[in-house]
Design an enzyme around this catalytic site. Structure first.
Site, PDB file in Angstrom:
ATOM      1  N   TYR A 253       0.823  -1.269   0.066  1.00 37.20           N
ATOM      2  CA  TYR A 253      -0.180   0.021   0.012  1.00 37.20           C
ATOM      3  C   TYR A 253       0.665   1.375  -0.094  1.00 37.20           C
ATOM      4  CZ  TYR A 253      -2.957   3.606   2.332  1.00 37.20           C
ATOM      5  OH  TYR A 253      -3.558   4.655   3.038  1.00 37.20           O
TER       6      TYR A 253
ATOM      7  N   LYS B 201       1.515   4.799  -2.333  1.00 39.33           N
ATOM      8  CA  LYS B 201       1.349   6.265  -2.197  1.00 39.33           C
ATOM      9  C   LYS B 201       2.601   6.703  -2.321  1.00 39.33           C
ATOM     10  CE  LYS B 201      -2.814   5.950  -0.193  1.00 39.33           C
ATOM     11  NZ  LYS B 201      -3.755   6.688  -0.977  1.00 39.33           N
TER      12      LYS B 201
HETATM   13  N1  NAP Z   1      -7.137   6.919   7.246  1.00 34.32           N
HETATM   14  C1  NAP Z   1      -5.876   7.096   7.474  1.00 34.32           C
HETATM   15  O1  NAP Z   1      -4.965   6.800   8.354  1.00 34.32           O
HETATM   16  C2  NAP Z   1      -5.110   7.406   6.011  1.00 34.32           C
HETATM   17  C3  NAP Z   1      -3.665   7.638   6.334  1.00 34.32           C
HETATM   18  C4  NAP Z   1      -3.063   7.944   5.188  1.00 34.32           C
HETATM   19  C5  NAP Z   1      -3.745   8.169   3.831  1.00 34.32           C
HETATM   20  N2  NAP Z   1      -4.948   7.845   3.945  1.00 34.32           N
HETATM   21  C6  NAP Z   1      -5.699   7.856   2.493  1.00 34.32           C
HETATM   22  O2  NAP Z   1      -6.768   8.801   2.652  1.00 34.32           O
HETATM   23  C7  NAP Z   1      -7.777   8.225   1.608  1.00 34.32           C
HETATM   24  C8  NAP Z   1      -9.391   8.267   2.255  1.00 34.32           C
HETATM   25  O3  NAP Z   1      -9.200   6.896   3.020  1.00 34.32           O
HETATM   26  P1  NAP Z   1     -10.104   6.966   4.461  1.00 34.32           P
HETATM   27  O4  NAP Z   1      -9.049   6.922   5.448  1.00 34.32           O
HETATM   28  O5  NAP Z   1     -10.975   8.296   4.514  1.00 34.32           O
HETATM   29  O6  NAP Z   1     -10.553   5.580   4.386  1.00 34.32           O
HETATM   30  P2  NAP Z   1     -12.467   5.219   4.219  1.00 34.32           P
HETATM   31  O7  NAP Z   1     -13.113   6.138   5.582  1.00 34.32           O
HETATM   32  O8  NAP Z   1     -12.430   3.803   4.266  1.00 34.32           O
HETATM   33  O9  NAP Z   1     -12.815   5.934   2.920  1.00 34.32           O
HETATM   34  C9  NAP Z   1     -12.351   5.375   1.580  1.00 34.32           C
HETATM   35  C10 NAP Z   1     -13.440   5.948   0.595  1.00 34.32           C
HETATM   36  O10 NAP Z   1     -12.889   5.315  -0.632  1.00 34.32           O
HETATM   37  C11 NAP Z   1     -14.031   4.760  -1.449  1.00 34.32           C
HETATM   38  N3  NAP Z   1     -13.568   3.677  -2.094  1.00 34.32           N
HETATM   39  C12 NAP Z   1     -12.880   2.367  -1.705  1.00 34.32           C
HETATM   40  N4  NAP Z   1     -12.694   1.706  -2.993  1.00 34.32           N
HETATM   41  C13 NAP Z   1     -13.085   2.576  -3.951  1.00 34.32           C
HETATM   42  C14 NAP Z   1     -13.021   2.237  -5.307  1.00 34.32           C
HETATM   43  N5  NAP Z   1     -12.596   1.301  -5.997  1.00 34.32           N
HETATM   44  N6  NAP Z   1     -13.574   3.253  -6.148  1.00 34.32           N
HETATM   45  C15 NAP Z   1     -14.259   4.089  -5.665  1.00 34.32           C
HETATM   46  N7  NAP Z   1     -14.257   4.479  -4.371  1.00 34.32           N
HETATM   47  C16 NAP Z   1     -13.711   3.739  -3.566  1.00 34.32           C
HETATM   48  C17 NAP Z   1     -14.945   4.373  -0.313  1.00 34.32           C
HETATM   49  O11 NAP Z   1     -16.345   4.414  -0.771  1.00 34.32           O
HETATM   50  P3  NAP Z   1     -17.086   3.032  -1.263  1.00 34.32           P
HETATM   51  O12 NAP Z   1     -17.027   1.969  -0.148  1.00 34.32           O
HETATM   52  O13 NAP Z   1     -18.634   3.610  -1.366  1.00 34.32           O
HETATM   53  O14 NAP Z   1     -16.616   2.859  -2.541  1.00 34.32           O
HETATM   54  C18 NAP Z   1     -14.739   5.484   0.840  1.00 34.32           C
HETATM   55  O15 NAP Z   1     -15.655   6.565   0.474  1.00 34.32           O
HETATM   56  C19 NAP Z   1      -7.316   6.941   1.018  1.00 34.32           C
HETATM   57  O16 NAP Z   1      -6.436   7.317  -0.351  1.00 34.32           O
HETATM   58  C20 NAP Z   1      -6.363   6.450   1.930  1.00 34.32           C
HETATM   59  O17 NAP Z   1      -5.252   5.659   1.585  1.00 34.32           O
HETATM   60  C21 NAP Z   1      -5.742   7.302   4.809  1.00 34.32           C
END
Ligand code: NAP
Length: 255
Positions: A159, A163
């Site tokens: 992952y 990134k």
């Molecule tokens: N949380 C952390 O600690 C963290 C840290 C660093 C980076 N990030 C990054 O932040 C971003 C948002 O993540 P989050 O933490 O907010 O996670 P989250 O709450 O699980 O949200 C993920 C979102 O992505 C959507 N999604 C997943 N697969 C998809 C696909 N194939 N097509 C379209 N939509 C899709 C999901 O919606 P559906 O299920 O409705 O499709 C959901 O809206 C990601 O890129 C993640 O890698 C998060």
């Protein structure tokens, strides 16, 4: 700080929950029309209703699309342009982490899925935004990367490799799309969302104590950074990755 986002149009992928939803709400609060996208129309309709209630003066469009499906991606960007006339801000936020374990054991299917959603989708959606609107009208692209793209970690190495690619794609697109389009990234640390639940739920207090700022991230911490990068206060800023992590990567190394 004036953001200049009033009347602009922003599309956020992965906007059904977490960081994407908070970002869509924050952009709407600045007066931007918002297009919210993810795979699940029901969840998006609920988010759209929440945004309309909070920001009755902005336009809101909820449009389901799998970020890795070229036809659905094109249809979503086309719908945004048809509804609002142009696309000013694209937030490439959707992300996935289907495998936890060492690189030595990841299989091709899990690796391909991770690349498709986290890495290639950034290319595809940015291409669409450019060709269908931003080449003519200008704009800003914000990619949600991760501090994991800058350090090593157990379990989520693949992952994190996607990134790291997003951080480099941000630099490359910034050069290729300048001067009309600014392209920047945000590298969040650990944020309390569903995606990262397994990393923080049973350990929150200890993790928070180890962070210089003493708490885990909330989706709004990232949303505020996205508003800054999207807005006019960042008009001389491109190709950069803004780390928003409570200080995790500036902690002192082990003595
Ligand atoms: N949380 C952390 O600690 C963290 C840290 C660093 C980076 N990030 C990054 O932040 C971003 C948002 O993540 P989050 O933490 O907010 O996670 P989250 O709450 O699980 O949200 C993920 C979102 O992505 C959507 N999604 C997943 N697969 C998809 C696909 N194939 N097509 C379209 N939509 C899709 C999901 O919606 P559906 O299920 O409705 O499709 C959901 O809206 C990601 O890129 C993640 O890698 C998060």
């Amino acid at each position: 700080m004036r953001t200049g986002l009033e009347g602009k149009t922003a599309l956020v992928t992965g906007a059904s929950r977490g960081i994407g939803k908070a970002t869509a709400l924050a952009l709407a609060a600045e007066g931007a029309n918002v297009v919210v996208s993810s795979r699940k129309q029901d969840a998006l309709d609920a988010v759209a209703a929440e945004i309309r209630a909070a920001c009755p003066d902005v336009g809101v469009l909820a449009r389901a699309a799998h970020v890795g499906d070229a036809d659905q991606a094109a249809a979503c960007v086309d719908a945004a342009v048809a509804e609002f006339g142009r696309l000013d801000v694209l937030v490439n936020n959707a992300g996935t982490s289907p495998y936890f374990g060492p690189l030595a054991d990841i299989d091709a299917a899990a690796a391909a899925k991770t690349v498709q959603v986290n890495q290639y989708a950034v290319v595809e959606w940015t291409q669409l935004a450019w060709h269908r609107s931003m080449r003519e009208h200008g704009g800003a692209v914000i990619n949600i990367a991760s501090v994991g793209g800058m350090v090593t970690e157990h379990g989520i190495g693949y992952y994190n490799a996607t990134k790291a690619a997003v951080i480099h794609l941000t630099r490359q697109f910034a050069v290729e799309l300048a001067p009309r389009v600014r392209v920047n990234a945000i590298a969040p640390g650990l944020v309390k969302t569903a995606l990262a639940r397994a990393l923080w739920e049973e350990n929150e207090e200890a993790i928070a104590e180890a962070l210089p700022l003493g708490r885990l991230g909330e989706p709004e911490d990232i949303a505020h950074a996205a508003v800054f990068l999207a807005g006019s206060a960042a008009s001389w800023l491109t190709g950069q990755t803004l780390v928003v992590d409570g200080g995790s990567i500036v902690r002192p190394a082990i003595a």
